[in-house]
Design an enzyme around this catalytic site. Sequence first.
Site, short mmCIF file in Angstrom:
data_model
loop_
_atom_site.label_atom_id
_atom_site.label_comp_id
_atom_site.label_asym_id
_atom_site.label_seq_id
_atom_site.Cartn_x
_atom_site.Cartn_y
_atom_site.Cartn_z
N GLY A 47 30.50 -3.13 -9.62
CA GLY A 47 29.42 -3.63 -8.77
C GLY A 47 28.91 -2.63 -7.76
O GLY A 47 28.10 -2.97 -6.90
N GLU A 68 26.74 -0.41 -7.85
CA GLU A 68 25.28 -0.23 -7.80
C GLU A 68 24.55 -1.54 -7.50
O GLU A 68 23.32 -1.58 -7.47
CB GLU A 68 24.77 0.33 -9.14
CG GLU A 68 25.17 1.78 -9.38
CD GLU A 68 26.59 1.95 -9.86
OE1 GLU A 68 27.21 0.96 -10.29
OE2 GLU A 68 27.11 3.07 -9.77
N ASN A 125 32.68 5.45 -8.14
CA ASN A 125 31.76 6.32 -7.39
C ASN A 125 31.35 5.68 -6.07
O ASN A 125 31.75 4.56 -5.75
CB ASN A 125 30.53 6.61 -8.25
CG ASN A 125 29.86 5.34 -8.72
OD1 ASN A 125 30.28 4.77 -9.73
ND2 ASN A 125 28.86 4.86 -8.00
N ASP A 147 27.30 9.66 -9.24
CA ASP A 147 27.90 8.56 -10.01
C ASP A 147 29.02 9.05 -10.92
O ASP A 147 29.26 8.50 -11.98
CB ASP A 147 26.82 7.81 -10.84
CG ASP A 147 27.36 6.52 -11.46
OD1 ASP A 147 28.33 5.96 -10.92
OD2 ASP A 147 26.82 6.08 -12.49
N LYS A 152 33.91 11.04 -15.86
CA LYS A 152 32.49 11.30 -16.12
C LYS A 152 32.08 12.73 -15.82
O LYS A 152 31.18 13.27 -16.46
CB LYS A 152 31.64 10.37 -15.24
CG LYS A 152 31.42 8.98 -15.79
CD LYS A 152 30.41 8.26 -14.89
CE LYS A 152 30.11 6.87 -15.39
NZ LYS A 152 29.12 6.21 -14.49
N CYS A 189 20.18 -5.98 -19.78
CA CYS A 189 20.27 -6.65 -21.08
C CYS A 189 19.00 -6.46 -21.92
O CYS A 189 19.07 -6.24 -23.11
CB CYS A 189 20.53 -8.14 -20.90
SG CYS A 189 22.08 -8.50 -20.06
CA CA Z 1 28.75 3.74 -11.26
#
Ligand code: CA
Length: 721
Positions: free
Chosen positions: A221, A223, A300, A345, A372, A649
């Site tokens: 969550g 972001e 992040n 991120d 990442k 979505c």
């Molecule tokens: Ca993220």
Amino acid sequence: MQTGINSGGTMVTQHAPTVSTKRNQPFSALSGICTLLCLVAVATHASAATRLIDDADIANQANTADWLAYGRTHNEQRFSPLKDINQGNIGQLAVSWFLDLPNDVGLVSTPLVADGILYFTGTMNIIRAVDARSGKLLWEYDPQVARAVAGHKKAGWVHSRGISLYGDKLFAATWDGRLFALGLKTGKLVWSTRTYDMSEALYITGAPKAFKGKVLIGNGGTESGPSRGYVSAYDADTGKLAWRFHIVPGNPADGFESAAMEMAAKTWTGKWWEHGGGGNAWHGFTFDDELNAVYIGTGNGSPWNRKIRSPDGGDNLFLCAVVALDPDTGEYKWHYQTTPGETWDYNSNMDIVLADLKIDGKVVKALMHAPKNGFFYVIDRRTGKLISAEPFADVNWATHVDLATGRPVERAGARYEDGEENIFPSPFGAHSWHAMSYNPQTGLVYLPTLHTSADFVDKSVDPDWKAVAFVGGTAVDWSQGKDPRTYPGSLQAWDPVNQKQIWSIPQQHSWASGTLTTASNLVFQGQADGWLIAYDATNGKEVWKFDTGLGISAPPITYKLDGKQMISVLVGYGGGMASRITPGAEDLGWAYGVHKRRLVTFALDGEINKLEQPPAQFAEPILEAGFDVDPVLAAQGEVIYGEQACSACHGLGVIAGGMAPDLRASAMPLSEMERFFVNIVRDGERVGRGMPGYPEITNHQIEALRHYIRQAAHASPEGSN
Ligand code: CA
């Protein structure tokens, strides 16, 4: 014309899954009698002595009859000692049985197997138990996620990456923030607890992690609003909170929860607590039964942009780190931060794999982690000290990691100091949640890799930027940058001791599944284009493949029953890329409500050599005659579409990747259907299928969305003539 909308609007439980074990068998043959069979089967199992799964069981690498935990055993290696399926006979491998899952969409989870029963979580957190010998459904538990999110604007996806087993229970967590326990044999709810309040813009997609009589869960969550990450451990028997560890410090004026938070607060500047700080642990939990530690991969920053989050700099502990905790108390043991002061991120939520590695003649209790940020880390897990780190993909934010300090050496410009910069990797990361596996025989890690870059721009960001709950935001704009390579993904074999690539298979579609490796020198991986492929673990040569007819995002598992090695995998393209948060997924032609989502099991004596699926299907945007797109309204609609995470979505730019209807081809936003569109968007009429209601949306905003959707439909190649 494909409208992309199913008729009906039924709740997920109204269509029972159907199993097939023979070629050409009608898919629905067994559905009618399933309920009866379930009851008989449950009664049979209930009468057997109840097995209590403990840490010794989960750590036992020699146990090949089960697959008891996310990464098979506590070390998360996804390595099986099984050799029955090998390069000599793999040509005979075929589908033994499959179970159709008519209401599921994206399937990303690792199934677990205990005592011949396969357990898995599907779309909307529905839990199912299946006889692993036959594919027969034994029980199903629906936590009614749709009912829980009704009326709430929710963040995230209807996905879950897995479940956990311990004692005589199964543990799962829901999209809306509940952690619950089911009786393994009965499928009945034992306890349920809420891990965050519904007012928080959080979600859970991760698998809980059970160890030492506890169950650990975090959330995502970062972001979606001002968010402060934490993990919580609950008593496995009662669901009572045992301990909680915050990942970033709160406002110092409120006091610190722990000495670790006091230490962490020294690495932050400004009024970070007003932004939440982030660090959400949505994935990457590993229990170390040898050293009595639990390792958490942390998220992040909230927001991404450090200039806003912590304006005078600082490492911002414990963002983007591996944090070792005491599994009994949740007390801090050590941390290693992969990306100090992150601003891209670059979370470290990726899987954490444990192995004994022989480095410079000494056996090291190592932890392997490929977050990442594009570096592969080998860490001494007794102390948290960095042993080595090398880039496994194109990286330009840092030149290298200094082994003396353990810190990355950033290059000038990497923090988009001048307001604009092209950075490798992109926020999708060079590796995401798709699990890597480690084969102790080859000494190699099989790592699903992404190759993308991003253009970061923060010139127009308001210095007083503040996150708003349920309105997405990062305080920096970004878009996909130039492709560093001609292929967006690859599978690579990585030597963690010498920190170098041994082989690499370029992939024309990114977002392949996590990997499985076996003692018969094989690596299995599902592909975005629907093939399940086996490679020679030593040289990467393709030795077998099977077309499942729909993209695979979930990792395969293996186990042995009645002297027979089985391989099971969930087929149903899912996750962020399937949501088309970046272009590409629409090229695969996996259409919502068209292609069958399935649990598929392979064996050497399988008799099904082909899985029937409709061909690839592409949305045909509707041109509404007489509709004049108002560019001002459409621009407002684009902002709403982004802020409300519609793209999660329905896809970036209103082009869907199969996770939800392609709205350009949907009749609902057409003028004559407007009241149905309002029913769905505002009143949540389709919340049962994962479409949240937005009760506060105004008529003007709905109109703006319709103009944006029509603009996209009319602008698409199919719509422009
Ligand atoms: Ca993220």
